[in-house]
Enzyme design. Structure first.
Site, PDB file in Angstrom:
ATOM      1  N   GLU A 152       5.086   6.268 -20.394  1.00  0.00           N
ATOM      2  CA  GLU A 152       5.845   5.058 -20.706  1.00  0.00           C
ATOM      3  C   GLU A 152       4.837   3.925 -20.907  1.00  0.00           C
ATOM      4  O   GLU A 152       3.876   3.811 -20.159  1.00  0.00           O
ATOM      5  CB  GLU A 152       6.758   4.767 -19.517  1.00  0.00           C
ATOM      6  CG  GLU A 152       7.515   3.485 -19.590  1.00  0.00           C
ATOM      7  CD  GLU A 152       8.396   3.423 -20.815  1.00  0.00           C
ATOM      8  OE1 GLU A 152       9.239   4.325 -20.990  1.00  0.00           O
ATOM      9  OE2 GLU A 152       8.232   2.471 -21.608  1.00  0.00           O
ATOM     10  N   GLU A 156       5.272  -5.482 -18.525  1.00  0.00           N
ATOM     11  CA  GLU A 156       6.101  -6.358 -17.712  1.00  0.00           C
ATOM     12  C   GLU A 156       6.386  -7.617 -18.535  1.00  0.00           C
ATOM     13  O   GLU A 156       5.564  -8.051 -19.333  1.00  0.00           O
ATOM     14  CB  GLU A 156       5.401  -6.691 -16.396  1.00  0.00           C
ATOM     15  CG  GLU A 156       5.331  -5.461 -15.511  1.00  0.00           C
ATOM     16  CD  GLU A 156       4.689  -5.709 -14.160  1.00  0.00           C
ATOM     17  OE1 GLU A 156       4.654  -6.861 -13.706  1.00  0.00           O
ATOM     18  OE2 GLU A 156       4.222  -4.727 -13.562  1.00  0.00           O
ATOM     19  N   ASN A 212      -4.497   1.877 -21.935  1.00  0.00           N
ATOM     20  CA  ASN A 212      -4.796   0.777 -21.016  1.00  0.00           C
ATOM     21  C   ASN A 212      -6.295   0.501 -20.954  1.00  0.00           C
ATOM     22  O   ASN A 212      -6.717  -0.652 -20.829  1.00  0.00           O
ATOM     23  CB  ASN A 212      -4.217   1.067 -19.628  1.00  0.00           C
ATOM     24  CG  ASN A 212      -2.724   0.748 -19.572  1.00  0.00           C
ATOM     25  OD1 ASN A 212      -2.185   0.158 -20.504  1.00  0.00           O
ATOM     26  ND2 ASN A 212      -2.065   1.138 -18.512  1.00  0.00           N
ATOM     27  N   PHE A 253      -4.581  -9.383 -27.684  1.00  0.00           N
ATOM     28  CA  PHE A 253      -5.434  -8.996 -26.554  1.00  0.00           C
ATOM     29  C   PHE A 253      -6.871  -9.475 -26.716  1.00  0.00           C
ATOM     30  O   PHE A 253      -7.809  -8.874 -26.218  1.00  0.00           O
ATOM     31  CB  PHE A 253      -5.348  -7.482 -26.271  1.00  0.00           C
ATOM     32  CG  PHE A 253      -4.214  -7.190 -25.336  1.00  0.00           C
ATOM     33  CD1 PHE A 253      -2.912  -7.324 -25.772  1.00  0.00           C
ATOM     34  CD2 PHE A 253      -4.445  -6.859 -24.013  1.00  0.00           C
ATOM     35  CE1 PHE A 253      -1.841  -7.133 -24.901  1.00  0.00           C
ATOM     36  CE2 PHE A 253      -3.385  -6.662 -23.131  1.00  0.00           C
ATOM     37  CZ  PHE A 253      -2.077  -6.794 -23.581  1.00  0.00           C
ATOM     38  N   LEU A 254      -7.023 -10.568 -27.453  1.00  0.00           N
ATOM     39  CA  LEU A 254      -8.337 -11.209 -27.543  1.00  0.00           C
ATOM     40  C   LEU A 254      -8.269 -12.620 -26.969  1.00  0.00           C
ATOM     41  O   LEU A 254      -8.960 -13.515 -27.445  1.00  0.00           O
ATOM     42  CB  LEU A 254      -8.810 -11.265 -28.998  1.00  0.00           C
ATOM     43  CG  LEU A 254      -9.383  -9.968 -29.591  1.00  0.00           C
ATOM     44  CD1 LEU A 254      -9.870 -10.206 -31.014  1.00  0.00           C
ATOM     45  CD2 LEU A 254     -10.534  -9.405 -28.740  1.00  0.00           C
ATOM     46  N   GLY A 257     -10.046 -15.651 -20.868  1.00  0.00           N
ATOM     47  CA  GLY A 257      -9.505 -16.425 -19.756  1.00  0.00           C
ATOM     48  C   GLY A 257      -9.927 -15.829 -18.434  1.00  0.00           C
ATOM     49  O   GLY A 257     -10.984 -15.194 -18.340  1.00  0.00           O
ATOM     50  N   CYS A 264      -1.188  -2.350 -13.404  1.00  0.00           N
ATOM     51  CA  CYS A 264      -1.566  -1.237 -14.291  1.00  0.00           C
ATOM     52  C   CYS A 264      -3.026  -1.267 -14.725  1.00  0.00           C
ATOM     53  O   CYS A 264      -3.800  -0.396 -14.326  1.00  0.00           O
ATOM     54  CB  CYS A 264      -0.670  -1.230 -15.522  1.00  0.00           C
ATOM     55  SG  CYS A 264       1.014  -0.753 -15.124  1.00  0.00           S
TER      56      CYS A 264
HETATM   57  C1  UDX Z   1       0.028  -3.048 -19.388  1.00  0.00           C
HETATM   58  C2  UDX Z   1       0.095  -2.420 -20.795  1.00  0.00           C
HETATM   59  O1  UDX Z   1       0.074  -3.448 -21.774  1.00  0.00           O
HETATM   60  C3  UDX Z   1       1.354  -1.574 -20.917  1.00  0.00           C
HETATM   61  O2  UDX Z   1       1.386  -0.939 -22.191  1.00  0.00           O
HETATM   62  C4  UDX Z   1       1.339  -0.521 -19.823  1.00  0.00           C
HETATM   63  O3  UDX Z   1       2.518   0.269 -19.875  1.00  0.00           O
HETATM   64  C5  UDX Z   1       1.236  -1.188 -18.465  1.00  0.00           C
HETATM   65  O4  UDX Z   1       0.080  -2.019 -18.412  1.00  0.00           O
HETATM   66  P1  UDX Z   1       1.221  -5.117 -18.213  1.00  0.00           P
HETATM   67  O5  UDX Z   1       0.584  -4.702 -16.929  1.00  0.00           O
HETATM   68  O6  UDX Z   1       2.660  -5.535 -18.197  1.00  0.00           O
HETATM   69  O7  UDX Z   1       1.140  -3.923 -19.277  1.00  0.00           O
HETATM   70  O8  UDX Z   1       0.371  -6.342 -18.751  1.00  0.00           O
HETATM   71  P2  UDX Z   1      -0.377  -6.739 -20.117  1.00  0.00           P
HETATM   72  O9  UDX Z   1       0.525  -7.493 -20.995  1.00  0.00           O
HETATM   73  O10 UDX Z   1      -1.097  -5.575 -20.688  1.00  0.00           O
HETATM   74  O11 UDX Z   1      -1.446  -7.766 -19.530  1.00  0.00           O
HETATM   75  C6  UDX Z   1      -2.368  -7.319 -18.534  1.00  0.00           C
HETATM   76  C7  UDX Z   1      -3.233  -8.441 -18.078  1.00  0.00           C
HETATM   77  O12 UDX Z   1      -4.140  -8.807 -19.110  1.00  0.00           O
HETATM   78  C8  UDX Z   1      -2.516  -9.731 -17.685  1.00  0.00           C
HETATM   79  O13 UDX Z   1      -3.101 -10.219 -16.496  1.00  0.00           O
HETATM   80  C9  UDX Z   1      -2.786 -10.663 -18.850  1.00  0.00           C
HETATM   81  O14 UDX Z   1      -2.775 -12.009 -18.467  1.00  0.00           O
HETATM   82  C10 UDX Z   1      -4.172 -10.213 -19.284  1.00  0.00           C
HETATM   83  N1  UDX Z   1      -4.486 -10.502 -20.686  1.00  0.00           N
HETATM   84  C11 UDX Z   1      -3.752  -9.967 -21.689  1.00  0.00           C
HETATM   85  C12 UDX Z   1      -5.594 -11.297 -20.990  1.00  0.00           C
HETATM   86  O15 UDX Z   1      -6.296 -11.781 -20.090  1.00  0.00           O
HETATM   87  N2  UDX Z   1      -5.895 -11.530 -22.303  1.00  0.00           N
HETATM   88  C13 UDX Z   1      -5.171 -11.007 -23.323  1.00  0.00           C
HETATM   89  O16 UDX Z   1      -5.516 -11.257 -24.476  1.00  0.00           O
HETATM   90  C14 UDX Z   1      -4.059 -10.196 -23.002  1.00  0.00           C
END
Ligand code: UDX
Length: 437
Positions: A152, A156, A212, A253-254, A257, A264
């Site tokens: 899956e 979140e 991931n 995802f770029l 911060g 996860c």
């Molecule tokens: C993640 C995966 O995206 C998802 O596909 C998997 O099923 C579970 O793990 P999630 O844990 O909900 O999902 O968070 P995600 O949106 O991936 O963000 C993860 C972390 O990365 C957050 O703390 C977010 O703030 C950080 N992040 C995300 C960044 O620092 N920069 C970014 O550009 C994107």
């Protein structure tokens, strides 16, 4: 179809409610009595947008019920989804798969007719094969009990949307009957064009951790670039925008911060490194250790920057922190960068006041010694420094005028690089981001 869902956390509760909403009869198995009672009343024990309506509708329709009995689960249906958690072990980087093992062994001994068990939990590669052996050994129906691995990918904050409209369906099987059953189950999504990848168990397990790992790598890449930007006077947001226009790279995802957190990404990359070691391919995964290190360094850098911004001494400094959840639209504070930074500042003697639109309660449970405010402005009362660490939209609405006469000193650090720094600067504030001009 009559299906069951074992484990009703983020993944399980959303899967159970979404599948009931699609018209299936669903029995959710949850061993935590408080969580089970809340779910049975149609109440979601976590904050996840739209899940409350979906759950209330599913429970209200009578299509979603809950139990704590494996015997009832086995009797209820012939398609069982295992959605239990696999947190990081307390003493190691490895994933703790004890809940997966308990679910499989608990269920197996009651499986006395042809059945398909579907693993959805994120597990170390090789677990599915072991669970297939467990089923074959323990289930009275023996070879008539099939196993599929169907990871899956929900995020979140978007759990409902991602469950109802997945971007792919990955099915790991050893037997074409299992593939057919899952294709029938997901028919509406497949008919709507969702791509399906049918593969072996190991690949299906790896798809999730590889996804991931890639996402974590992307974030740490841009965070490493942020450090270079700071050393050169360059701007990481312009850099990310520019490289992101290359479709091979992509802009998502770029965002540089304070880094990634949550239940996860951090634990999945660590478990992946650990598993690679067990498999004798640790060298191939060494880069993931660096990904984790870069991520950890971001948090430490924020503490150093905060210290510098309050004049070099944290003891006695009053610091407001906007955000506690690991990301917006969630009350999840597991491995949250915002709370890690808050905790470190507090340990160094700062008076830290946190405000999160949804996560004050969950944060207080993990960090009861921090102070919590009821609004972004209230958190800033008499503050020497404001740290923006989780990018909830409401923080972008706060203006310098809102904080006039509230803060002790006009200093703001944007740990998510989304605030309009120039606007704050022109209002006389000292502002900093990560890797920003
Ligand atoms: C993640 C995966 O995206 C998802 O596909 C998997 O099923 C579970 O793990 P999630 O844990 O909900 O999902 O968070 P995600 O949106 O991936 O963000 C993860 C972390 O990365 C957050 O703390 C977010 O703030 C950080 N992040 C995300 C960044 O620092 N920069 C970014 O550009 C994107």
């Amino acid at each position: 179809m009559r299906i069951t869902v074992l484990g009703c956390g983020y993944l399980g509760a959303t899967h159970a409610a979404a599948m009931a909403d699609l018209g299936h009869e669903v029995l959710g198995m949850e061993i935590d009595p408080d969580k089970r009672a809340a779910l049975a009343r149609g109440e979601v024990p976590i904050y996840e947008p739209h899940l409350d309506e979906l759950l209330a509708r599913s429970v209200g329709s009578g299509r979603l019920t809950f139990t704590d009995s494996y015997a009832e689960v086995a009797a209820f249906g012939d398609l069982h989804f295992v959605c239990v958690g696999t947190p990081q072990q307390a003493e190691s980087l490895a994933a703790d798969v004890s809940q997966v093992e308990a679910a499989f062994t608990g269920l197996a001994k009651h499986l006395d007719r042809p059945t398909l068990v579907v693993g959805k939990s994120t597990v170390p590669v090789g677990t599915a094969e072991r669970m297939a052996e467990q089923l074959a050994t323990l289930a009275p129906a023996g070879a008539d009990v099939l196993l599929a691995w169907n990871p899956e990918f929900l995020r979140e904050g978007f759990a409902v949307e991602d469950t109802q409209h997945p971007d792919r369906i990955v099915i790991g099987v050893q037997d074409s009957r299992a593939e057919k059953q899952l294709r029938d189950f997901y028919a509406s999504m497949i008919d709507a064009g969702t791509p399906v990848v049918v593969t072996d168990y190991a690949t299906a397990e790896l798809v999730k951790v590889a996804s991931n790992a890639f996402l974590a790598t992307k974030i740490s890449f841009i965070n490493a670039m942020a450090e270079v930007c700071e050393a050169t006077g360059a701007d990481v947001v312009d850099l990310a925008d520019s490289i992101g226009y290359d479709p091979r790279i992509g802009r998502r995802f770029l965002n540089a911060g304070v880094g990634f957190g949550g239940g996860c990404l951090p634990k999945d990359i660590r478990a992946f490194v650990h598993r690679a070691g067990e498999l004798g391919v640790e060298d191939a995964m060494t880069f993931l250790r660096h990904v984790d290190d870069v991520n950890q360094r971001q948090r430490e850098r924020v503490v150093h920057i905060a210290k510098a911004m309050v004049g070099g001494t944290l003891a006695g400094a009053r610091i407001a922190v906007w955000g506690a959840a690991f990301k917006p639209d969630s009350d999840d504070v597991r491995d949250s960068p915002a709370l890690w930074v808050s905790g470190q500042l507090h340990l160094s003697g700062a008076e830290v006041t946190v405000y999160d639109p949804r996560a004050n309660t969950t944060a207080r449970r993990s960090f009861p010694t921090l102070a919590y405010a009821d609004s972004a402005v209230e958190a800033c009362h008499d503050a020497d420094l404001v740290l923006h660490l989780t990018e909830w939209p409401e923080f972008r609405e706060v203006t310098p005028a809102d904080l006039e006469g509230v803060v002790a000193r006009p200093a703001l650090f944007d740990g998510r690089n989304v605030l309009d720094l120039d606007a704050w600067r022109s209002a006389g504030w000292t502002v900093r981001g990560l890797g920003r001009r």
